[in-house]
Design a protein around this motif. Structure first.
Motif, short mmCIF file in Angstrom:
data_model
loop_
_atom_site.label_atom_id
_atom_site.label_comp_id
_atom_site.label_asym_id
_atom_site.label_seq_id
_atom_site.Cartn_x
_atom_site.Cartn_y
_atom_site.Cartn_z
N GLY B 162 -0.80 13.86 4.73
CA GLY B 162 -0.13 15.07 4.45
C GLY B 162 -0.50 16.55 5.09
O GLY B 162 -1.99 17.06 4.62
N TYR B 163 0.42 17.32 4.57
CA TYR B 163 0.07 19.09 4.76
C TYR B 163 -0.62 19.32 3.86
O TYR B 163 0.62 19.10 2.88
CB TYR B 163 1.24 19.45 5.77
CG TYR B 163 0.99 21.24 5.40
CD1 TYR B 163 -0.36 21.90 6.35
CD2 TYR B 163 1.68 21.97 5.00
CE1 TYR B 163 -0.20 23.05 6.43
CE2 TYR B 163 1.37 23.07 5.24
CZ TYR B 163 0.81 24.20 5.99
OH TYR B 163 0.62 25.30 5.72
N ARG B 164 -1.36 20.39 3.51
CA ARG B 164 -1.98 21.06 2.05
C ARG B 164 -1.71 22.19 1.90
O ARG B 164 -2.37 23.24 0.85
CB ARG B 164 -3.02 20.48 1.66
CG ARG B 164 -3.86 18.24 2.32
CD ARG B 164 -5.16 18.56 2.16
NE ARG B 164 -6.21 19.15 1.34
CZ ARG B 164 -5.98 18.06 -0.12
NH1 ARG B 164 -5.66 17.18 0.00
NH2 ARG B 164 -6.39 19.54 -1.38
N GLY B 165 -1.19 23.04 3.10
CA GLY B 165 -1.23 24.52 2.85
C GLY B 165 -0.56 25.18 2.86
O GLY B 165 0.99 24.31 2.06
N ARG B 166 0.36 26.42 2.92
CA ARG B 166 1.14 27.50 2.45
C ARG B 166 2.14 27.44 3.33
O ARG B 166 2.02 26.36 4.29
CB ARG B 166 1.22 28.75 1.97
CG ARG B 166 -0.10 28.70 0.75
CD ARG B 166 -0.99 30.73 1.08
NE ARG B 166 0.70 31.45 0.72
CZ ARG B 166 0.76 31.81 -0.70
NH1 ARG B 166 0.25 31.23 -1.50
NH2 ARG B 166 1.90 32.38 -0.05
N PHE B 167 3.70 27.31 2.67
CA PHE B 167 4.58 27.70 3.28
C PHE B 167 4.82 28.23 4.81
O PHE B 167 5.16 29.48 4.34
CB PHE B 167 6.42 27.13 2.70
CG PHE B 167 7.24 27.05 3.30
CD1 PHE B 167 7.59 26.08 3.30
CD2 PHE B 167 7.65 28.02 4.38
CE1 PHE B 167 8.66 25.47 4.24
CE2 PHE B 167 8.78 27.71 4.72
CZ PHE B 167 9.39 26.44 4.33
N GLY B 168 5.01 28.08 5.88
CA GLY B 168 4.50 29.23 6.87
C GLY B 168 3.34 30.45 6.84
O GLY B 168 2.59 30.21 6.08
N GLY B 169 4.57 31.34 6.82
CA GLY B 169 2.95 32.55 6.59
C GLY B 169 3.89 33.91 6.84
O GLY B 169 4.60 33.78 8.27
N THR B 170 2.71 33.81 7.71
CA THR B 170 2.38 35.66 8.40
C THR B 170 1.61 35.23 9.88
O THR B 170 1.01 34.51 9.83
CB THR B 170 2.19 37.35 7.72
OG1 THR B 170 1.11 37.13 7.18
CG2 THR B 170 3.26 37.27 6.62
#
Lengths: 446, 493
Positions: B162-170
């Motif tokens: 799965g995805y490991r990064g932050r939720f959305g963002g700028t």
């Protein structure tokens, strides 16, 4: 000791040696006596969340040493939501709140209640080992809930648990034979999966062992592609034909439709309902247990937190919300995530990664590499898969389930609710905490 | 890459300022027929590992005295069964060197953490500080590493769990692309029977068919590129003979274009229709003279005056106006300019805007003038990951021009904040072998194109040209959050 040594093969001793050390490690790391593993965790699954899941798997309760077990550090979605516990107070503490949900809300067909508002995600034989499948089936049976075969049928060893195994039918139709449809209490049509929406499935050749390929009726050690989309389904009417086909073989089976979360997911849900689905299963883009292109995981389709309210509201508007079960998956990590998903509008959830973490996954993302998972989870390697012992692993999952249930009951009590069903769609009980910190890098990929 | 007239005939041409068009009316010879035979476009990839030192992601630390104790304990416990004793916890071979865990083979560590999980008091896996230092505040170490892998083998990066990064963002992160769930009969996904085209056009197009009795349709010069990516201008101080050769070779091999300063092209005698000279103010006459007899397909200029001068001399040449995203395009459109190369800095900043918003503004500006179908928008700056390409196209570009990722593929180090061609710390390794560098760039472009196909396949879109400006096929975090969380206490836009 010497007799025991004599009785065992070298391979058995190797497995025993590593298993003993791993068991000790899983116990000692969350105590923080060695600090935290510097390279463990990520924004979604922090080291704290991983440790606390290990603790729950061992003890059946949440950690008491300050580990953050409720939220991760992703800076959005569930991690910025909280409950308005300030308004709590009313429900009686004498009787624990009811955490059961029904998986058939239609006025016809068999009743199907599960004691927890979640069940196990589809992970195929081949993508995970038989030992892991068995562990999940055992705990599903114990709790009277379900686990899911994933696409690839299942080995004979799972037949004793068939009443608790959802048979997944996906585009490759791997392992789909008449008997696995006949066995199934629930048949899940997988149209897409959150981690790689619109891209189909892929089992790497190295994992397609002789046993796996026998069930899948394929050539061993060759990569298997489950193409996207169903080439026989181009409309809701076509989908209805699929359901009719299943109902001809097993009229009692409930039907679940697993879809990912595109812009028009609300319309897809309505269409699926009219085609006869009992369960609409939304799989958000941030979850997934198997290998997937990085670009798909992060960028295609929306996170589950944003899809649940969209679909819930639309089903309400269409006047069919009380006839269909909305299940959410793809990034549900904790009991608190489950409760938040339900407050956003889901009836229940599906857990995949959390179960693997409970069994020892460190989320290193190397599922597809070499011999597969070094912890024996997502592998078909004969030696590595021995690191999971089904009875012991089922105990761990049992503990995790117990801990989640207790936390849900605590949340419900604090919110003044007596049943998880009362929480559904109660966004008025949620609180949004905006993160002040601006994201550091625009180009940051993950 | 080919230059084509509106009639669709394809042939490379030599531009002669004295002639209007050299395109043939029909194909006669065998070779001409063969030149238009259909061939599925493919970029040939080949394993091309890093040849200069590149930091491993992880450091493996082993307490040697404890390891010795463990070995002794196990020898005793397993009664000398050395196969059991010697079996290491690592399945990737980190401890399988000649002296086992005493000298771990760090470069093989993938960070699975099994060794440290089962031996907390003995083994420790840490992030390598040198790895963490890669990149700058925009071009993160993760993105550098991704490009390193893409340039190494040309594959689409695939990982588990799965995805490991932050939720959305700028910026780029606040946007998701759509997919098509229960699909229409017109598509079959990326593994299906149908072909997804990544061909894009550069050049003016006729806006309508004229049936007023004229026998000739208006003919505009047009370039068909098989992929929506060209190689952009790089900071002047990184250009060396070897780098120029690599850039030229790569662009030619993938049938794309490379933008280079005219002065350098002349100095190095680089030729080919894949080379796009950037002609600076004052260089127009020299350029006209130099290219009167040479093959060329497109040129870039930096102001409207230069555009006019070169247009007068080369009416059949595609001339792109290279300006910042902040430029008002209205007057240029009125003046007849139809190809723009819009630029942001390396961190994707265009004035006060992020490049994604700037693309949208530029696109809408041209739409407002009812000239979008006739106009080509090329964009560059801050496009540093495969996912940025479809996102930039969705927001309104026709194609992108790549800068810093090309350098990273060639193992350049950013060495600090690298914001623009005038303000950077980019350092390339010493002399690069042409074959190695060319293949690295080919691999990168192949990987990015394949990832573009993944996005298009998931959407059910069969050609990238249809993606341009299709913001309906994108989902923006701010919109979705408003819809999902709007009723929740504490949520505000």
């Amino acid at each position: 000791m010497s007799n025991q040594l004599k009785d065992k093969t070298t391979e058995e001793l190797i497995v025993e040696k590593h298993l003993a050390a791993l068991t000790k490690g899983f116990q000692s790391w969350p105590t923080l006596e060695h600090g935290k593993m510097p390279a463990l965790g990520d924004a979604r699954w922090t080291a704290d969340l991983i440790y606390s899941t290990w603790v729950q798997a061992q003890t059946g309760s949440v950690p008491k040493n300050g580990l953050e077990y409720k939220v991760g550090n992703s800076g959005g979605g569930f991690d910025l939501l909280d409950f308005k516990f300030a308004d709590k107070a009313k429900a009686s503490t004498a009787k624990p709140a009811d955490t059961s949900i029904s998986l058939n809300k239609r006025s016809f067909g068999k009743r199907c209640d599960i004691p927890l508002p979640f069940y196990g995600a589809g992970m195929s034989y081949g993508s995970i080992s038989q030992q892991v499948m068995l562990s999940r089936a055992k705990v599903a049976k114990k709790w009277g809930t379900f686990t899911c075969s994933g696409e690839g049928g299942y080995p004979d060893e799972l037949i004793p648990y068939k009443d608790h195994v959802i048979t997944q039918v996906a585009t490759g139709l791997f392992g789909i034979r008449e008997e696995v449809i006949r066995y199934a209490p629930i048949v899940e049509f997988k149209y897409a999966q959150g981690a790689k929406p619109g891209l189909g499935g892929h089992l790497l050749g190295d994992k397609s062992s002789i046993a796996v390929s026998k069930i899948r009726e394929s050539v061993p050690w060759t990569s298997l592609f489950s193409p996207f989309p169903f080439h026989s389904v181009y409309s809701i009417e076509d989908h209805k034909k699929h359901i009719d086909w299943v109902k001809t073989i097993n009229p009692e089976a409930l039907i679940s439709v697993k879809v990912s979360t595109p812009n028009d997911v609300d319309m897809v849900a309505v269409g699926s309902y009219y085609a006869g689905a009992n369960i609409i299963h939304l799989d958000g883009s941030y979850g997934g247990t198997g290998a997937a292109p990085q670009i798909a995981k992060k960028n295609i389709a929306m996170p589950i937190e944003l899809a649940i309210p969209k679909v819930h509201k639309h089903l309400v508007k269409e006047g069919i919300r009380e006839e269909v079960v909305l299940i959410a998956s793809g990034g549900i990590r904790t009991a608190h995530d489950i409760a938040k998903a339900i407050a956003l509008g889901a009836d229940g959830c599906v857990l995949g990664t959390s179960e693997l973490v409970a069994l020892g996954c460190t989320r290193c993302s190397n599922c597809e590499r070499g011999r597969g998972c070094p912890f024996g989870l997502t592998t078909t390697d004969a030696q590595l898969s021995q690191l999971i012992q089904p009875d012991r692993a089922a105990e761990k999952l049992d503990n995790l389930y117990r801990s989640i249930q207790e936390q849900l009951q605590e949340i419900l009590r604090d919110l003044g609710l007596s049943s998880i069903k009362e929480l559904r769609g109660r966004v008025d009980l949620l609180l949004y905490k905006r993160e002040n910190q601006k994201e550091k890098t625009e180009g940051e990929k993950n | 890459m080919s230059i084509a007239s509106q009639s669709g005939l394809e042939k490379k041409i030599f531009l002669d300022p004295t002639k209007q068009s050299t395109l043939p009316k029909k194909q006669n010879t065998k070779s001409e027929k063969a030149s238009v035979e259909y061939q599925r476009y493919e970029i040939e990839t080949a394993k091309t590992p890093q040849i200069f030192p590149y930091p491993n992601r992880f450091r493996v630390k082993v307490k040697k005295h404890r390891l010795l104790l463990l070995i002794l304990k196990e020898i005793f416990h397993y009664r000398g069964k050395m196969k059991v004793v010697k079996d290491p916890p690592c399945v990737y071979g980190v401890f399988s060197g000649p002296v086992g865990g005493m000298i771990p083979r760090e470069h093989l560590c993938v960070g699975c953490l099994r060794c440290t999980t089962q031996h907390p008091d003995l083994a420790r896996i840490e992030f390598n500080a040198d790895f963490l230092k890669l990149g700058d505040s925009y071009f993160s170490n993760e993105l550098i590493d991704t490009i390193m892998n893409e340039a190494k083998d040309g594959n689409v990066p695939v990982k588990g769990a799965g995805y490991r990064g932050r939720f959305g963002g700028t910026g780029w992160n606040g946007m998701w692309t759509d997919m098509s769930e229960i699909v229409r009969p017109t598509r079959d996904g990326i593994h299906g029977r149908e072909f997804i085209s990544t061909v894009v056009d550069i050049g003016e197009k006729a806006s309508f068919l004229d049936f007023s009795g004229k026998t000739e349709f208006p003919s505009f010069p047009k370039i068909n590129l098989p992929l929506p990516m060209i190689l952009d201008l790089l900071p002047e101080d990184v250009y060396r003979s070897d780098i120029l050769q690599i850039l030229s070779n790569s662009a030619k091999k993938v049938e794309s274009l490379v933008v280079l300063p005219f002065s350098l092209i002349k100095k190095e005698s680089l030729t080919g229709s894949h080379i796009v000279p950037l002609v600076k103010k004052g260089e127009e006459d020299e350029f006209s003279q130099y290219y009167s007899e040479r093959e060329i397909s497109m040129v870039e200029v930096e102001d409207a005056e230069s555009w006019q001068k070169i247009t007068n001399n080369f009416p059949q040449l595609i001339i792109a106006l290279r300006v910042g995203f902040t430029e008002d395009l209205s007057n240029h459109l009125k003046a007849g300019i139809r190809v723009f190369h819009l630029t942001a800095n390396y961190h994707g900043q265009a004035g006060n805007e992020f490049v994604l918003d700037a693309i949208g503004h530029a696109h809408r500006q041209v739409v407002k003038h009812r000239l979008r179908e006739q106009t080509t928008l090329i964009g560059s700056g801050g496009i540093i990951a495969a996912e940025h390409v479809p996102k930039a196209i969705i927001c309104g570009l026709d194609l992108v021009a790549l800068d810093t990722p090309i350098l990273v593929a060639l193992q350049a180090s950013l060495g600090g904040e690298s914001v623009s061609s005038d303000s950077h710390h980019i350092k390339l390794p010493p002399k690069l072998e042409s074959k190695w560098g060319t293949q690295r760039i080919e691999n990168l472009l192949s990987s990015w194109r394949d990832q573009l196909l993944e996005i298009l396949g998931a959407m059910g879109i069969r050609e990238v040209r249809r993606l341009r400006g299709e913001t309906g096929r994108a989902m923006f975090q701010k919109d979705l959050e408003k819809e999902a969380f709007g009723e929740i206490t504490g949520y505000h836009e």
